[in-house]
Design an enzyme around this catalytic site. Structure first.
Site, PDB file in Angstrom:
ATOM      1  N   THR A 188       0.842  -1.196   0.000  1.00  7.10           N
ATOM      2  CA  THR A 188       0.000   0.000   0.000  1.00  7.10           C
ATOM      3  C   THR A 188       0.854   1.213   0.000  1.00  7.10           C
ATOM      4  O   THR A 188       1.180   1.778   1.027  1.00  7.10           O
ATOM      5  CB  THR A 188      -0.878   0.142   1.227  1.00  7.10           C
ATOM      6  OG1 THR A 188      -1.754  -0.943   1.238  1.00  7.10           O
ATOM      7  CG2 THR A 188      -1.707   1.421   1.162  1.00  7.10           C
ATOM      8  N   GLU A 199       3.388   1.998  10.422  1.00  5.60           N
ATOM      9  CA  GLU A 199       2.488   2.281  11.542  1.00  5.60           C
ATOM     10  C   GLU A 199       3.103   1.816  12.859  1.00  5.60           C
ATOM     11  O   GLU A 199       3.441   0.651  13.022  1.00  5.60           O
ATOM     12  CB  GLU A 199       1.136   1.614  11.298  1.00  5.60           C
ATOM     13  CG  GLU A 199       0.331   2.396  10.259  1.00  5.60           C
ATOM     14  CD  GLU A 199      -0.866   1.640   9.736  1.00  5.60           C
ATOM     15  OE1 GLU A 199      -0.980   0.445  10.012  1.00  5.60           O
ATOM     16  OE2 GLU A 199      -1.678   2.270   9.027  1.00  5.60           O
TER      17      GLU A 199
END
Lengths: 445, 445
Positions: free
Chosen positions: A191, A277
């Site tokens: 992504t 993240e």
């Protein structure tokens, strides 16, 4: 070593490009969500896209466009809705987006490439897009790269941007790039979105080859969590506005250009890995001694992607056992008697057996790599019924002001040798922290 | 459906087996750490071992033994030290262990198989082993399965044990098994040990074939964190003490036995997945519609292994987008228009497009799967300088008393269809919680 210098300007550093980024109302948060890069003239265009069987409408759209004709004038990117798993309506929305922009730019829709990022299963908010596009085109500027970089991010804590300059035939040539990442970053184009501009003149076939090889050594060599997305796209334009002679075959000039292209992609890829993240540090895995480079990269990626290795780095634990175990399962044959593992300057394993080393100092080495980012509570509240998918974006936005600069020059370095072969390869990743789980347990579809 | 019934007794349920588990002082914690399974007569032996390039001494030892002669009388397992990455001294330690036990049992060392689990890079504490072996042999009992099951675990919160009985030619035949898992559980034989006993008579070649196929449908179809260990071993004995006619070729009887063997392995595999580090629930992924079973299992494993899917389940978030993305990157071609995703009874995606569903009810469905285990603070203190590797074992031991039974009958079920093919496959996993990170950030090499 490097035959280039860093310059400012991102994707608008190369000649003949303008860019823009605005808030069109696609994200409920009111953060910038629509970006545009335009070349003054028709540019050679190349692309590398997700290999997933589940692809966003924009990915199919770009593949078809580039197959028909490898050139473009503009890249339009929306953030907020991924327009993946949206069926035939999603395809119609993508086509309409291109037509709207083409009309506004007064060019053919065939010269427009598209990218989307955001929540899977959600269509682009077309009303907001329709009213946003004229405003977006009005905002185009030769210094618009940062605005564009800020409008393509979602959960990213920093924008990612780079520009490099070299000379070809005594004339300056530049390559600039912007990217977004965070979460689901994995080999095979994860992504992530990356847009690269170049003002050299280069043949379409060569440009595509260069980009594919550069992607393998950069975006396809990073991993955050092993997941690959529906929307991954790397698009690169070369518009010839540097007025240097066209590069049409392999040689010294093409190698110089490809090396700089690879450096641009590697910078953006490392920035994405560092911003994974919940990550608190960048990890670089260097593998040597394999039969070929591919095998070395395979081992490097397996180590960088191991949840156990990543957890140990978060815990600042010089855990060579997990590194050895990850190397062993990478699918590349080697003799374990030849295995050597270094962590920074600390030799942890030699001839397949552990050595005595200063454990406290090695742990301190791991700690020093995490000095720039704060470890932060990204999710303020549990919004698991919030369907906007924008909760993280808002929380991330609140954090961005705390982060001065993203340092990429102090990664945790894991160096592994598995034999006497000439193969070498690198991969980049990050550690696995509580915040990764927190972010991903509470981010809603 | 099932042509068998569950009985008590674990690995000592089949006729002609005794087992024992004692505290030999290998683990600093004083918890049981040495296990033994003995067949009264020479048994046919089969094994499936880690595919890692970095293998423990016991794995090489067993491979060589079984290659030379596929039979055995005893399986010796130590917990505390993995005896992997220990070089030639590790090999000598393994050989000495077998010789010591052989002398005590008064049998040939060639009839002994070995397994180790614990800290990589640490040799077996041979002094403790030497004094422990006579005590271990003295403890052998026809009801010793639970003691053995308790002595092979490390960070496991529950022991894993099963026994099933069927009839072959009107006579009862039994298969029992014990296992340990937790952490590093992945396809290709992850950090897990499983020992299976059977009192049927079966030819060596057939028994190995049955075991390999059963392993593919069980241990090789579970994933906790994608890591594979240096010590993974599945060993199965068949001693013929049921006095049933020997099964020497494929047919109704071999199929019946293989089905029961597969059921035993699947029970143990699910128990391992459910007990993954920090897990709060068991996840079963069912895939249909592929060209063949292998492709279906590949998709199922990719979904079960996705960190994003696992985090979403921990967050009780019915996030079909991540399931679709994981299915798409599994390396199996399919048309995304054919993709269907169900979560329990909730149809989330059909024809590749999301449906309206009761999000709150779906979240409640996810919650009900996590009713047996407490979500617990496994690591009491940060002992990152503790080199024993036993911190987790102690913390786990404190917790075991809180856990009454491990329920395997209420998994989160994700059902995915990708087309009209006849292929089907299942995989099992668990969610990804804060505790996973905590446990693995603080567990020392």
């Amino acid at each position: 070593m490097a035959d280039w210098q860093e310059i400012t300007g991102g994707v608008t550093a190369p000649k003949g490009y303008r860019a823009a980024g605005i808030t069109a109302g696609l994200k409920p948060s009111g953060l910038p969500d629509l970006a545009l890069i335009v070349s003054d003239v028709e540019a050679i265009a190349a692309g590398v896209f997700t290999t997933s069987q589940v692809k966003a409408a924009c990915v199919d759209y770009c593949r078809q466009r580039l197959q028909a004709k490898p050139s473009a004038r503009a890249i339009l990117c929306n953030a907020g809705q991924a327009n993946a798993a949206t069926g035939s309506q999603g395809v119609r929305d993508a086509n309409e987006s291109a037509e709207l922009l083409a009309k506004e730019l007064n060019i053919s829709p065939e010269l427009i490439l598209l990218a989307s990022t955001g929540v899977i299963g959600q269509r682009i908010k077309m009303d907001a897009l329709r009213s946003g596009i004229p405003k977006l085109v009005d905002s185009l500027s030769e210094t618009g790269s940062d605005a564009a970089a800020g409008a393509i991010i979602t959960t990213d804590l920093v924008t990612k941007s780079i520009a490099l300059e070299t000379t070809i035939g005594d004339r300056p040539v530049r390559i600039g790039g912007i990217a977004k990442g965070s979460g689901m970053i994995h080999p095979n184009m994860a992504t992530m979105l990356a847009f690269v501009t170049c003002d050299a003149a280069v043949s379409p076939h060569l440009w595509q080859q260069m980009l594919s090889r550069a992607a393998d050594k950069s975006f396809n060599s990073i991993t955050v969590d092993g997941d690959t997305s529906t929307n991954d796209s790397l698009i690169a334009l070369a518009n010839g506005q540097s007025r240097t002679p066209a590069i049409t075959e392999m040689g010294a000039e093409s190698e110089k250009l490809e090396a700089m292209l690879t450096a641009v992609c590697q910078h953006l890829a490392k920035a994405i890995a560092r911003d994974g993240e919940g990550a608190t540090c960048l990890v670089e895995v260097q593998v040597t001694g394999t039969h070929d480079d591919l095998a070395a990269r395979q081992i490097a990626k397996t180590i960088a992607g191991s949840s156990l290795v990543k957890s140990a780095i978060f815990g600042r634990d010089p855990n060579w056992g997990r590194i050895a175990a990850a190397a062993g399962r990478a699918g590349v044959p080697f003799e374990q008697e030849n295995l050597q593992i270094k962590l920074g300057d600390f030799l942890l394993l030699e001839n397949g057996q552990p050595l005595q080393f200063d454990r406290a100092a090695a742990s301190t080495y791991l700690k020093q790599a995490a000095t720039d980012y704060p470890v932060v509570d990204v999710v303020a509240t549990n919004n698991s019924n919030d369907l906007s998918g924008d909760v993280q974006g808002q929380a991330a936005a609140r954090l961005r002001s705390n982060i001065k600069t993203q340092r990429l020059d102090n990664p945790v370095i894991i160096a592994v040798s598995v034999g006497n072969g000439h193969g070498t390869g690198k991969a980049w990743g990050c550690d696995l922290s509580y915040d990764y789980v927190k972010i991903n347990a509470e981010y809603t579809t």
